[in-house]
Design a protein around this motif. Structure first.
Motif, PDB file in Angstrom:
ATOM      1  N   THR A  13       0.826  -1.210   0.000  1.00  0.00           N
ATOM      2  CA  THR A  13       0.000   0.000   0.000  1.00  0.00           C
ATOM      3  C   THR A  13       0.859   1.258   0.000  1.00  0.00           C
ATOM      4  O   THR A  13       0.569   2.218  -0.726  1.00  0.00           O
ATOM      5  N   GLU A  14       1.921   1.263   0.806  1.00  0.00           N
ATOM      6  CA  GLU A  14       2.798   2.438   0.868  1.00  0.00           C
ATOM      7  C   GLU A  14       3.455   2.699  -0.477  1.00  0.00           C
ATOM      8  O   GLU A  14       3.575   3.855  -0.911  1.00  0.00           O
ATOM      9  N   ILE A  15       3.880   1.646  -1.138  1.00  0.00           N
ATOM     10  CA  ILE A  15       4.525   1.809  -2.442  1.00  0.00           C
ATOM     11  C   ILE A  15       3.511   2.312  -3.460  1.00  0.00           C
ATOM     12  O   ILE A  15       3.816   3.218  -4.258  1.00  0.00           O
ATOM     13  N   ALA A  16       2.306   1.743  -3.453  1.00  0.00           N
ATOM     14  CA  ALA A  16       1.266   2.162  -4.394  1.00  0.00           C
ATOM     15  C   ALA A  16       0.904   3.622  -4.184  1.00  0.00           C
ATOM     16  O   ALA A  16       0.714   4.374  -5.150  1.00  0.00           O
ATOM     17  N   ASN A  17       0.795   4.039  -2.930  1.00  0.00           N
ATOM     18  CA  ASN A  17       0.462   5.436  -2.641  1.00  0.00           C
ATOM     19  C   ASN A  17       1.574   6.372  -3.104  1.00  0.00           C
ATOM     20  O   ASN A  17       1.305   7.459  -3.625  1.00  0.00           O
ATOM     21  N   GLU A  18       2.823   5.952  -2.909  1.00  0.00           N
ATOM     22  CA  GLU A  18       3.954   6.783  -3.314  1.00  0.00           C
ATOM     23  C   GLU A  18       3.976   6.958  -4.827  1.00  0.00           C
ATOM     24  O   GLU A  18       4.238   8.063  -5.342  1.00  0.00           O
ATOM     25  N   LEU A  19       3.735   5.872  -5.556  1.00  0.00           N
ATOM     26  CA  LEU A  19       3.790   5.929  -7.021  1.00  0.00           C
ATOM     27  C   LEU A  19       2.477   6.414  -7.630  1.00  0.00           C
ATOM     28  O   LEU A  19       2.424   6.709  -8.822  1.00  0.00           O
ATOM     29  N   ASP A  20       1.421   6.454  -6.795  1.00  0.00           N
ATOM     30  CA  ASP A  20       0.097   6.881  -7.245  1.00  0.00           C
ATOM     31  C   ASP A  20      -0.406   6.000  -8.391  1.00  0.00           C
ATOM     32  O   ASP A  20      -0.901   6.486  -9.409  1.00  0.00           O
ATOM     33  N   ILE A  21      -0.250   4.690  -8.219  1.00  0.00           N
ATOM     34  CA  ILE A  21      -0.782   3.732  -9.184  1.00  0.00           C
ATOM     35  C   ILE A  21      -1.490   2.619  -8.427  1.00  0.00           C
ATOM     36  O   ILE A  21      -1.297   2.443  -7.216  1.00  0.00           O
ATOM     37  N   HIS A  22      -2.317   1.854  -9.131  1.00  0.00           N
ATOM     38  CA  HIS A  22      -3.145   0.833  -8.491  1.00  0.00           C
ATOM     39  C   HIS A  22      -2.277  -0.258  -7.875  1.00  0.00           C
ATOM     40  O   HIS A  22      -1.219  -0.615  -8.403  1.00  0.00           O
ATOM     41  N   LYS A  23      -2.755  -0.793  -6.757  1.00  0.00           N
ATOM     42  CA  LYS A  23      -1.997  -1.815  -6.038  1.00  0.00           C
ATOM     43  C   LYS A  23      -1.767  -3.066  -6.866  1.00  0.00           C
ATOM     44  O   LYS A  23      -0.736  -3.727  -6.722  1.00  0.00           O
ATOM     45  N   SER A  24      -2.699  -3.404  -7.739  1.00  0.00           N
ATOM     46  CA  SER A  24      -2.512  -4.605  -8.560  1.00  0.00           C
ATOM     47  C   SER A  24      -1.321  -4.431  -9.513  1.00  0.00           C
ATOM     48  O   SER A  24      -0.574  -5.381  -9.770  1.00  0.00           O
ATOM     49  N   THR A  25      -1.136  -3.216 -10.012  1.00  0.00           N
ATOM     50  CA  THR A  25       0.001  -2.934 -10.889  1.00  0.00           C
ATOM     51  C   THR A  25       1.303  -3.020 -10.111  1.00  0.00           C
ATOM     52  O   THR A  25       2.298  -3.595 -10.585  1.00  0.00           O
ATOM     53  N   VAL A  26       1.310  -2.448  -8.911  1.00  0.00           N
ATOM     54  CA  VAL A  26       2.504  -2.500  -8.063  1.00  0.00           C
ATOM     55  C   VAL A  26       2.829  -3.939  -7.697  1.00  0.00           C
ATOM     56  O   VAL A  26       3.999  -4.339  -7.694  1.00  0.00           O
ATOM     57  N   TYR A  27       1.794  -4.715  -7.422  1.00  0.00           N
ATOM     58  CA  TYR A  27       2.022  -6.120  -7.057  1.00  0.00           C
ATOM     59  C   TYR A  27       2.711  -6.867  -8.192  1.00  0.00           C
ATOM     60  O   TYR A  27       3.645  -7.647  -7.959  1.00  0.00           O
ATOM     61  N   ARG A  28       2.279  -6.625  -9.424  1.00  0.00           N
ATOM     62  CA  ARG A  28       2.905  -7.301 -10.566  1.00  0.00           C
ATOM     63  C   ARG A  28       4.364  -6.863 -10.726  1.00  0.00           C
ATOM     64  O   ARG A  28       5.245  -7.687 -11.011  1.00  0.00           O
ATOM     65  N   LEU A  29       4.622  -5.581 -10.531  1.00  0.00           N
ATOM     66  CA  LEU A  29       6.002  -5.089 -10.600  1.00  0.00           C
ATOM     67  C   LEU A  29       6.867  -5.739  -9.531  1.00  0.00           C
ATOM     68  O   LEU A  29       7.980  -6.202  -9.792  1.00  0.00           O
ATOM     69  N   LEU A  30       6.347  -5.786  -8.307  1.00  0.00           N
ATOM     70  CA  LEU A  30       7.103  -6.369  -7.201  1.00  0.00           C
ATOM     71  C   LEU A  30       7.346  -7.860  -7.413  1.00  0.00           C
ATOM     72  O   LEU A  30       8.420  -8.370  -7.101  1.00  0.00           O
ATOM     73  N   ALA A  31       6.354  -8.534  -7.958  1.00  0.00           N
ATOM     74  CA  ALA A  31       6.499  -9.971  -8.198  1.00  0.00           C
ATOM     75  C   ALA A  31       7.616 -10.235  -9.203  1.00  0.00           C
ATOM     76  O   ALA A  31       8.422 -11.164  -9.029  1.00  0.00           O
ATOM     77  N   THR A  32       7.682  -9.415 -10.245  1.00  0.00           N
ATOM     78  CA  THR A  32       8.745  -9.568 -11.248  1.00  0.00           C
ATOM     79  C   THR A  32      10.107  -9.254 -10.652  1.00  0.00           C
ATOM     80  O   THR A  32      11.085  -9.991 -10.855  1.00  0.00           O
ATOM     81  N   LEU A  33      10.183  -8.154  -9.910  1.00  0.00           N
ATOM     82  CA  LEU A  33      11.446  -7.763  -9.282  1.00  0.00           C
ATOM     83  C   LEU A  33      11.890  -8.796  -8.247  1.00  0.00           C
ATOM     84  O   LEU A  33      13.084  -9.079  -8.106  1.00  0.00           O
ATOM     85  N   GLU A  34      10.932  -9.365  -7.547  1.00  0.00           N
ATOM     86  CA  GLU A  34      11.274 -10.393  -6.559  1.00  0.00           C
ATOM     87  C   GLU A  34      11.783 -11.654  -7.248  1.00  0.00           C
ATOM     88  O   GLU A  34      12.743 -12.290  -6.791  1.00  0.00           O
ATOM     89  N   TYR A  35      11.165 -12.025  -8.357  1.00  0.00           N
ATOM     90  CA  TYR A  35      11.591 -13.204  -9.108  1.00  0.00           C
ATOM     91  C   TYR A  35      13.032 -13.046  -9.587  1.00  0.00           C
ATOM     92  O   TYR A  35      13.800 -14.010  -9.613  1.00  0.00           O
ATOM     93  N   ARG A  36      13.423 -11.820  -9.944  1.00  0.00           N
ATOM     94  CA  ARG A  36      14.777 -11.562 -10.426  1.00  0.00           C
ATOM     95  C   ARG A  36      15.759 -11.259  -9.295  1.00  0.00           C
ATOM     96  O   ARG A  36      16.940 -11.018  -9.536  1.00  0.00           O
ATOM     97  N   GLY A  37      15.295 -11.287  -8.058  1.00  0.00           N
ATOM     98  CA  GLY A  37      16.183 -11.073  -6.928  1.00  0.00           C
ATOM     99  C   GLY A  37      16.481  -9.617  -6.634  1.00  0.00           C
ATOM    100  O   GLY A  37      17.326  -9.302  -5.785  1.00  0.00           O
ATOM    101  N   ILE A  38      15.805  -8.700  -7.320  1.00  0.00           N
ATOM    102  CA  ILE A  38      16.057  -7.272  -7.133  1.00  0.00           C
ATOM    103  C   ILE A  38      15.348  -6.766  -5.877  1.00  0.00           C
ATOM    104  O   ILE A  38      15.798  -5.833  -5.207  1.00  0.00           O
ATOM    105  N   VAL A  39      14.209  -7.380  -5.564  1.00  0.00           N
ATOM    106  CA  VAL A  39      13.413  -7.026  -4.384  1.00  0.00           C
ATOM    107  C   VAL A  39      13.118  -8.310  -3.631  1.00  0.00           C
ATOM    108  O   VAL A  39      13.019  -9.389  -4.232  1.00  0.00           O
ATOM    109  N   GLU A  40      13.019  -8.214  -2.321  1.00  0.00           N
ATOM    110  CA  GLU A  40      12.626  -9.385  -1.520  1.00  0.00           C
ATOM    111  C   GLU A  40      11.558  -8.983  -0.512  1.00  0.00           C
ATOM    112  O   GLU A  40      11.472  -7.827  -0.107  1.00  0.00           O
ATOM    113  N   GLN A  41      10.741  -9.970  -0.131  1.00  0.00           N
ATOM    114  CA  GLN A  41       9.652  -9.729   0.807  1.00  0.00           C
ATOM    115  C   GLN A  41       9.971 -10.370   2.140  1.00  0.00           C
ATOM    116  O   GLN A  41      10.347 -11.546   2.202  1.00  0.00           O
ATOM    117  N   ASP A  42       9.842  -9.599   3.195  1.00  0.00           N
ATOM    118  CA  ASP A  42      10.058 -10.128   4.542  1.00  0.00           C
ATOM    119  C   ASP A  42       8.940 -11.111   4.864  1.00  0.00           C
ATOM    120  O   ASP A  42       7.756 -10.757   4.792  1.00  0.00           O
TER     121      ASP A  42
END
Length: 253
Positions: A23-52
């Motif tokens: 939610t914090e990331i979506a609010n910062e970027l001012d885009i829908h959470k579903s879009t942010v989720y897809r971005l994060l999922a891709t970045l996480e798959y490539r090891g660029i982002v990780e989820q606690d």
């Protein structure tokens, strides 16, 4: 392009904020959470982002650190080499550059130029072919043979009438480079331009870059190449020692 821009924005936000929720990331970027989720999922798959796993919040991953490491290595080469390159440039009154591999080309990451040099162009950031530059030949001479063979199977461009494109001839030069400690070109990249280059070794013996000296052919004629080669090889050895390299260290070749 929009997706790339948004992915970079996510990484920039996480670099500033650290652990952050969807939610914090979506609010910062001012885009829908579903879009942010897809971005994060891709970045996480490539090891660029990780989820606690406990908080389900996101942070930058070690994959980003691995990519940044290559940039850090280049910066380390510049830091260790700057003074030595300037001394070589002042002594010879010619241009001295540092090159590292980027894909199948050499990229110039630093340039030292004497105040009396006749070459005033800034080549920093320029990409050059490997087969017709002194530094490129040095880098190829210390590559694993399998990679060299792959590069030599491609059609090599003749930049001038002097450019060597025959694989067997180049292999002979690579052997000479390993034996003498330096490589050279005589009007192979540009008419009227000669150069010599020498390897920079890391502490484990692997070649991580090359230092080269270049100048107009009338100031660096063929008969002067051995003298300039020894000077450039000396500079390469001095830089390598700053990386903790001692002759005889094992390499990955």
């Amino acid at each position: 392009m929009q997706s790339v821009d948004r992915a970079v924005s996510v990484m920039e936000f996480l670099s500033r904020q650290g652990l952050s929720s969807l939610t914090e990331i979506a609010n910062e970027l001012d885009i829908h959470k579903s879009t942010v989720y897809r971005l994060l999922a891709t970045l996480e798959y490539r090891g660029i982002v990780e989820q606690d796993p406990d908080t389900e919040r996101y942070r930058l991953g070690f994959g980003l650190a691995a990519m940044a490491g290559s940039v850090t290595a280049d910066l380390d080469i510049v830091r260790h080499s700057r003074g030595i390159c300037q001394s070589l440039s002042d002594e010879t009154e010619e241009t001295v550059t540092l090159e590292v591999l980027e894909g199948n080309e050499a990229v110039i990451i630093h340039q030292s130029i004497s105040s009396s040099s006749v070459l005033g162009a800034d080549w920093s950031g320029s990409h050059t072919p490997l087969h017709c530059t002194a530094s490129g030949k040095v880098l190829m001479a210390h590559m694993p043979s399998r990679r060299v063979n792959g590069l030599l199977r491609k059609q090599l461009e003749a930049k001038t009438d002097n450019t060597i494109v025959e694989p067997d001839h180049l292999r002979e030069q690579f052997q000479e480079i390993r034996e003498s400690g330096y490589g050279y070109t005589v009007e192979e990249l540009e008419v009227g331009l000669n150069a010599v280059g020498a390897p920079i070794h890391a502490s484990d013996g692997n070649v991580v870059g090359a230092v080269s000296l270049s100048g107009p052919a009338f100031r660096l004629p063929l008969e002067s190449i051995p003298d300039y080669g020894r000077l450039t090889a000396g500079a390469g050895s001095d830089i390598s020692r700053r990386f903790g390299y001692h002759r005889g260290a094992t390499t990955g070749r």
